[in-house]
Design an enzyme around this catalytic site. Sequence first.
Site, PDB file in Angstrom:
ATOM      1  CG  MET A  93      30.531  67.557  37.950  1.00  0.00           C
ATOM      2  SD  MET A  93      29.702  66.508  39.157  1.00  0.00           S
ATOM      3  CE  MET A  93      29.433  67.672  40.488  1.00  0.00           C
ATOM      4  CD  GLN A 144      36.680  72.932  33.088  1.00  0.00           C
ATOM      5  OE1 GLN A 144      35.622  72.523  32.636  1.00  0.00           O
ATOM      6  NE2 GLN A 144      37.532  72.148  33.713  1.00  0.00           N
ATOM      7  CB  CYS A 166      35.973  67.248  28.540  1.00  0.00           C
ATOM      8  SG  CYS A 166      34.310  66.684  28.126  1.00  0.00           S
ATOM      9  CE  LYS A 187      38.312  68.284  36.848  1.00  0.00           C
ATOM     10  NZ  LYS A 187      37.657  67.455  35.821  1.00  0.00           N
TER      11      LYS A 187
HETATM   12  C1  LIG Z   1      27.943  64.953  34.787  1.00  0.00           C
HETATM   13  C2  LIG Z   1      29.404  65.325  34.778  1.00  0.00           C
HETATM   14  C3  LIG Z   1      29.818  66.454  34.121  1.00  0.00           C
HETATM   15  C4  LIG Z   1      31.174  66.815  34.094  1.00  0.00           C
HETATM   16  N1  LIG Z   1      31.558  67.977  33.488  1.00  0.00           N
HETATM   17  C5  LIG Z   1      32.861  68.375  33.535  1.00  0.00           C
HETATM   18  C6  LIG Z   1      33.266  69.641  33.027  1.00  0.00           C
HETATM   19  O1  LIG Z   1      32.451  70.446  32.534  1.00  0.00           O
HETATM   20  N2  LIG Z   1      34.584  69.961  33.104  1.00  0.00           N
HETATM   21  C7  LIG Z   1      35.510  69.106  33.665  1.00  0.00           C
HETATM   22  O2  LIG Z   1      36.697  69.451  33.720  1.00  0.00           O
HETATM   23  N3  LIG Z   1      35.141  67.935  34.188  1.00  0.00           N
HETATM   24  C8  LIG Z   1      33.854  67.554  34.155  1.00  0.00           C
HETATM   25  N4  LIG Z   1      33.474  66.379  34.749  1.00  0.00           N
HETATM   26  C9  LIG Z   1      34.478  65.584  35.472  1.00  0.00           C
HETATM   27  C10 LIG Z   1      34.494  65.972  36.963  1.00  0.00           C
HETATM   28  O3  LIG Z   1      34.902  67.306  37.108  1.00  0.00           O
HETATM   29  C11 LIG Z   1      35.458  65.070  37.751  1.00  0.00           C
HETATM   30  O4  LIG Z   1      36.749  65.212  37.220  1.00  0.00           O
HETATM   31  C12 LIG Z   1      35.054  63.590  37.693  1.00  0.00           C
HETATM   32  O5  LIG Z   1      33.663  63.425  37.891  1.00  0.00           O
HETATM   33  C13 LIG Z   1      35.834  62.757  38.725  1.00  0.00           C
HETATM   34  O6  LIG Z   1      35.609  63.222  40.030  1.00  0.00           O
HETATM   35  P1  LIG Z   1      34.554  62.499  41.025  1.00  0.00           P
HETATM   36  O7  LIG Z   1      34.964  61.061  41.132  1.00  0.00           O
HETATM   37  O8  LIG Z   1      34.700  63.253  42.320  1.00  0.00           O
HETATM   38  O9  LIG Z   1      33.213  62.637  40.390  1.00  0.00           O
HETATM   39  C14 LIG Z   1      32.138  65.999  34.756  1.00  0.00           C
HETATM   40  C15 LIG Z   1      31.703  64.854  35.419  1.00  0.00           C
HETATM   41  C16 LIG Z   1      30.363  64.507  35.453  1.00  0.00           C
HETATM   42  C17 LIG Z   1      29.936  63.267  36.196  1.00  0.00           C
END
Ligand SMILES: Cc1cc2nc3c(=O)[nH]c(=O)nc-3n(C[C@H](O)[C@H](O)[C@H](O)COP(=O)(O)O)c2cc1C
Length: 306
Positions: free
Chosen positions: A17, A70, A100, A139
């Site tokens: 994240m 990542q 992303c 991913k």
């Molecule tokens: C603030 C934020 C930043 C994120 N940054 C990334 C990232 O850098 N790389 C990535 O693959 N996914 C990123 N994601 C997606 C999360 O890894 C994840 O796939 C998504 O939040 C869904 O999972 P969850 O429902 O458990 O939050 C981000 C999500 C959030 C909310």
Amino acid sequence: MKIGNIEFEKNLFLAPMAGVSDVGFRSVCADFGAEGCFSEMLSSRAMLHNPQKTALMTITAPNEKVKIGQIFGHESEIMAQSVRNPLLDKYDIIDINMGCPAPKIVKNGEGCALMSNILLAEKIIKSCVKASNRPVSVKFRLGKNKDISLEFGKMCQEAGASFVTLHARTLEQGYSGKANYDAIAKLSQSLLIPVIGNGDVVDKESYQNMLKTGASGVMIGRGAQGKPWIFQEIFGNKFEGSKFEVVKKHLTILRKYYDEQWLKLYMRKHFLWYSAEQKGASEKRMILATTQNLEESLEILKQLLK
Ligand SMILES: Cc1cc2nc3c(=O)[nH]c(=O)nc-3n(C[C@H](O)[C@H](O)[C@H](O)COP(=O)(O)O)c2cc1C
């Protein structure tokens, strides 16, 4: 689940994240059982041109059991070079971001845009796998506006990925709607490599639902914000210890690397998440959102998290 020589016991992952999963946060999540900790996404280009910024983002904590770095980008040669960059030496696994949805990333043909350019995505995975002496994973999401996860996952497998993570939403959905667990089940049944299911795991019940998909592992993102203990609570083990001590540890780790000026702004969101469940605390939480003083924030959290 086994990836290369790495044995996972709990098959539990902290999501990457950006702007959230800093080294302090990853460390407290690891304390509660997050076994694989993903870094924030790291720009393969920035690694070449601005290595100092990337260096800060690649700091890891000793208790992170399996460290996953990542990377993102859209140029296969630069992505492959970044895999060999000494800054990434500490990682056990290299993950490629193909999910992303942020406009500034997608506009560059990076992140989830690669799901609409399968030939380039395949070229990137193959060159990173070739360049890497460690497992490489990918991913991704369901697709741009429809579910192509099966076709995309098979391509990742054939290109040499050691496992994949599916955040079961489309790019167009962003973070809205519900993650499609049927798509995770279908992908898990169809691939020979492990699939990690991701999306909307926030408690024991949703964790159990994710397990029913047959996914080999489970990744948690937003459900861990302000609640790193979720990694033990999904097993029904309520955290009875001091939440304030957890917050303190998170901040103490960051203080080793970042200056106070930056931290006092950066930590606001974490402090608000940590105190989100405190009812009737709106005045105190308003101070957390605006104060310029970390010690004042800690004092408030000490009272709120008693
Ligand atoms: C603030 C934020 C930043 C994120 N940054 C990334 C990232 O850098 N790389 C990535 O693959 N996914 C990123 N994601 C997606 C999360 O890894 C994840 O796939 C998504 O939040 C869904 O999972 P969850 O429902 O458990 O939050 C981000 C999500 C959030 C909310």
